[in-house]
Design an enzyme around this catalytic site. Structure first.
Site, PDB file in Angstrom:
ATOM      1  N   HIS A 133       8.156   5.122  -0.234  1.00 33.55           N
ATOM      2  CA  HIS A 133       7.403   3.993   0.316  1.00 33.55           C
ATOM      3  C   HIS A 133       6.542   3.346  -0.771  1.00 33.55           C
ATOM      4  O   HIS A 133       5.377   3.710  -0.965  1.00 33.55           O
ATOM      5  CB  HIS A 133       6.525   4.504   1.467  1.00 33.55           C
ATOM      6  CG  HIS A 133       5.991   3.437   2.347  1.00 33.55           C
ATOM      7  ND1 HIS A 133       5.847   3.611   3.700  1.00 33.55           N
ATOM      8  CD2 HIS A 133       5.553   2.190   2.089  1.00 33.55           C
ATOM      9  CE1 HIS A 133       5.341   2.504   4.236  1.00 33.55           C
ATOM     10  NE2 HIS A 133       5.155   1.638   3.264  1.00 33.55           N
ATOM     11  N   HIS A 176       5.511  -0.531  -2.665  1.00 35.23           N
ATOM     12  CA  HIS A 176       5.575  -1.988  -2.662  1.00 35.23           C
ATOM     13  C   HIS A 176       5.509  -2.475  -4.109  1.00 35.23           C
ATOM     14  O   HIS A 176       4.445  -2.417  -4.727  1.00 35.23           O
ATOM     15  CB  HIS A 176       4.429  -2.576  -1.835  1.00 35.23           C
ATOM     16  CG  HIS A 176       4.493  -2.203  -0.387  1.00 35.23           C
ATOM     17  ND1 HIS A 176       5.255  -2.886   0.527  1.00 35.23           N
ATOM     18  CD2 HIS A 176       3.886  -1.196   0.295  1.00 35.23           C
ATOM     19  CE1 HIS A 176       5.123  -2.328   1.721  1.00 35.23           C
ATOM     20  NE2 HIS A 176       4.294  -1.294   1.613  1.00 35.23           N
ATOM     21  N   LEU A 177       6.636  -2.939  -4.620  1.00 37.05           N
ATOM     22  CA  LEU A 177       6.694  -3.408  -6.002  1.00 37.05           C
ATOM     23  C   LEU A 177       6.471  -4.915  -6.116  1.00 37.05           C
ATOM     24  O   LEU A 177       6.373  -5.439  -7.228  1.00 37.05           O
ATOM     25  CB  LEU A 177       8.033  -3.018  -6.635  1.00 37.05           C
ATOM     26  CG  LEU A 177       8.274  -1.502  -6.759  1.00 37.05           C
ATOM     27  CD1 LEU A 177       9.605  -1.231  -7.445  1.00 37.05           C
ATOM     28  CD2 LEU A 177       7.138  -0.823  -7.515  1.00 37.05           C
ATOM     29  N   ASN A 195       9.404  -6.111   2.122  1.00 37.98           N
ATOM     30  CA  ASN A 195       8.539  -7.261   2.437  1.00 37.98           C
ATOM     31  C   ASN A 195       8.163  -8.032   1.182  1.00 37.98           C
ATOM     32  O   ASN A 195       6.992  -8.229   0.847  1.00 37.98           O
ATOM     33  CB  ASN A 195       7.296  -6.819   3.219  1.00 37.98           C
ATOM     34  CG  ASN A 195       6.463  -5.787   2.478  1.00 37.98           C
ATOM     35  OD1 ASN A 195       6.943  -5.127   1.562  1.00 37.98           O
ATOM     36  ND2 ASN A 195       5.213  -5.643   2.889  1.00 37.98           N
ATOM     37  N   ASP A 246       8.819  -2.539   7.170  1.00 35.18           N
ATOM     38  CA  ASP A 246       7.451  -2.085   6.929  1.00 35.18           C
ATOM     39  C   ASP A 246       6.489  -3.241   6.706  1.00 35.18           C
ATOM     40  O   ASP A 246       6.793  -4.212   6.028  1.00 35.18           O
ATOM     41  CB  ASP A 246       7.393  -1.156   5.718  1.00 35.18           C
ATOM     42  CG  ASP A 246       6.009  -0.607   5.510  1.00 35.18           C
ATOM     43  OD1 ASP A 246       5.502   0.075   6.405  1.00 35.18           O
ATOM     44  OD2 ASP A 246       5.405  -0.896   4.458  1.00 35.18           O
ATOM     45  N   HIS A 291       4.034   6.386   7.215  1.00 34.80           N
ATOM     46  CA  HIS A 291       2.575   6.585   7.173  1.00 34.80           C
ATOM     47  C   HIS A 291       1.958   7.082   8.491  1.00 34.80           C
ATOM     48  O   HIS A 291       1.167   6.379   9.143  1.00 34.80           O
ATOM     49  CB  HIS A 291       1.850   5.325   6.705  1.00 34.80           C
ATOM     50  CG  HIS A 291       2.391   4.018   7.204  1.00 34.80           C
ATOM     51  ND1 HIS A 291       2.622   3.743   8.529  1.00 34.80           N
ATOM     52  CD2 HIS A 291       2.732   2.890   6.541  1.00 34.80           C
ATOM     53  CE1 HIS A 291       3.067   2.514   8.664  1.00 34.80           C
ATOM     54  NE2 HIS A 291       3.157   1.973   7.465  1.00 34.80           N
ATOM     55  N   ASP A 328       2.843   4.625  -0.046  1.00 28.94           N
ATOM     56  CA  ASP A 328       2.552   3.290   0.490  1.00 28.94           C
ATOM     57  C   ASP A 328       1.748   2.498  -0.538  1.00 28.94           C
ATOM     58  O   ASP A 328       0.792   1.774  -0.210  1.00 28.94           O
ATOM     59  CB  ASP A 328       1.811   3.369   1.818  1.00 28.94           C
ATOM     60  CG  ASP A 328       1.808   2.032   2.575  1.00 28.94           C
ATOM     61  OD1 ASP A 328       2.505   1.093   2.126  1.00 28.94           O
ATOM     62  OD2 ASP A 328       1.102   1.917   3.593  1.00 28.94           O
TER      63      ASP A 328
END
EC number: 3.5.2.3
Length: 434
Positions: free
Chosen positions: A61, A63-64, A95, A155, A235, A308
């Protein structure tokens, strides 16, 4: 070739040497430099005295932010943060802008990850078109693409429609994939700002009830059981969700779950300052929730740790609470938080750390070459950790473009000294090796 000298595998037994050749663990023993019959004159020697060797970590999990928000993070900077944190594989959430809901976008992310080469970057495909929760995305096309997508998630948004969720589970079962659900009943969290309870009421913040998470997890466990598909819960943040997961697993439901480092350490007491660095979704919960989450992870009811990791630009965090974006950095602090909350209290040993940060996430995602045992013939994909060192978190010194860490100024245990991906050192002594 590389000879790693004096390391303890999983923190157990006497120190040993590890000979790495052609990306694979070729030999293990305390005598390699003296008794090996081959010529070791050209071998690079790495002194690992006092260090613990673990399989490289896998984050389900992350976020890049690329494509779309390269002002907050890129695949290059996020990969650097991951390697410095001991990770050898990360899953990039969908996302982005545009959303990763088709083969073109997931292949772009996959190719950029390969170009950077610090960790294996696996794109997560969106469940629904545009993350809108209405129409299924091109799941099959993404699965058949070069990116070989097997994890799908909206997500940041819940797949709230039960019929859409059921159809998604059915499709991913045929693809041998898994749906990773952001469990949040949106009708219960309209304008929510904090965990619903005494503290939120006192601070004048609209509440995010635990039932908003627990009700979706219960529903989806029933759907997963009915369809025979695999469900992964993102999460987990409440004690009630742990109860639902235990109930579902006892009945043979194919469900797995993750917990974030921040939900293992921080509570809603942090909200008293109204500092938006503490704003996250799901929100920080109570001390009793934190204790239950720790115990559930040690027991295996919650399967793994996932960061996350959510970088945000200064203007999205340095503002009033209600306008701030939820999310925190996590890749470089994850191991230290796990050590602080589970190893030091005796809930996990180092082999347990390998289970929750490497082996189980690799198993959930279906990665055959990650989370492997530290044994002869296995890929030399590993992390060397100094268990006795301590370090102080400074957001400006982390590899991410953003600096929104809630652990700013904290002194934490355990330092990643070396990360190796298939025999190639990607990070060493706090510096990325490109």
């Amino acid at each position: 070739m590389m000879l790693i000298k004096g390391v303890r595998l999983y923190g157990e037994g006497d120190p040993v040497d590890i000979l790495v050749r052609d990306g694979v663990i070729a030999e293990i023993g305390p005598w390699l430099d003296a008794a090996s019959t081959q010529d070791l004159t050209d071998v690079e020697v790495l002194d690992a005295d006092g260090l613990v060797a673990l399989p490289g970590f896998v984050d389900l999990h992350t976020h890049l932010r690329e494509p779309g928000r390269e002002d907050t993070e890129t695949i290059a900077t996020g990969s650097a943060a991951a390697a410095l944190g001991g990770y050898t594989a990360v899953f990039a959430m969908a996302n982005t802008d545009p959303v990763a809901d088709n083969a073109v976008i997931v292949e772009h992310i996959w190719r950029r990850g390969r170009e950077v080469g610090l960790v294996d970057v696996h794109p997560v495909g969106a469940v629904t078109v545009g993350l809108k929760g209405e129409k299924l995305a091109e799941l099959g096309t993404m699965a058949r693409s070069q990116a070989d997508v097997r994890v799908f998630s909206d997500d940041g948004h819940c797949v709230a429609d039960p019929l859409v969720m059921r159809r998604a589970l059915e499709y991913t079962k045929a693809l041998d994939g898994v749906i990773a659900q952001h469990a949040e009943e949106p009708r219960l969290t309209v304008d929510a700002q904090a965990h619903e309870g005494e503290r939120a009421a006192r601070l004048g913040l609209a509440g995010w009830p635990a039932a908003a998470e627990e009700s979706i997890v219960a529903r989806d466990c029933l759907l997963a059981k009915q369809t025979g598909a695999r469900l992964h819960v993102c999460h987990v943040s409440t004690a009630g969700t742990v109860d639902v997961l235990r109930w579902a697993k006892e009945r043979g439901t194919k469900v797995s779950a993750e917990v974030t480092p921040h939900h293992l350490l921080l509570t809603d007491e942090r909200l008293a300052t109204y500092d938006p660095v503490n704003k996250v979704n799901p929100p920080l919960r109570t001390e009793s929730d934190v204790q239950v989450l720790r115990e559930a992870l040690a027991e295996g009811v919650v399967d793994c740790v996932a960061t996350d990791h959510a970088p945000h630009a200064p203007q999205d965090k340095d503002c009033e609470w209600s306008a701030a974006r939820p999310g925190m950095l996590g890749l470089q602090t994850a191991l230290s938080i796990v050590v602080e909350t589970l190893v030091r209290p005796g809930l996990l040993d180092w082999r347990g750390v390998a289970r929750v940060m490497s082996e189980k996430p690799a198993e959930i995602a279906g990665l055959p070459d990650q989370g492997r045992p530290l044994a002869v013939g296995e890929p030399a994909t590993l992390t060397l950790v100094d268990p006795d060192a301590r370090w102080t978190v400074r957001g400006t010194e982390l590899a991410s473009i953003a600096g929104n860490t809630p652990f700013e100024g904290m002194e934490l245990p355990a330092v990643v000294r070396t990360t190796m991906l298939r025999g190639r050192v990607t990070a060493a002594d706090g510096k990325v090796q490109r």
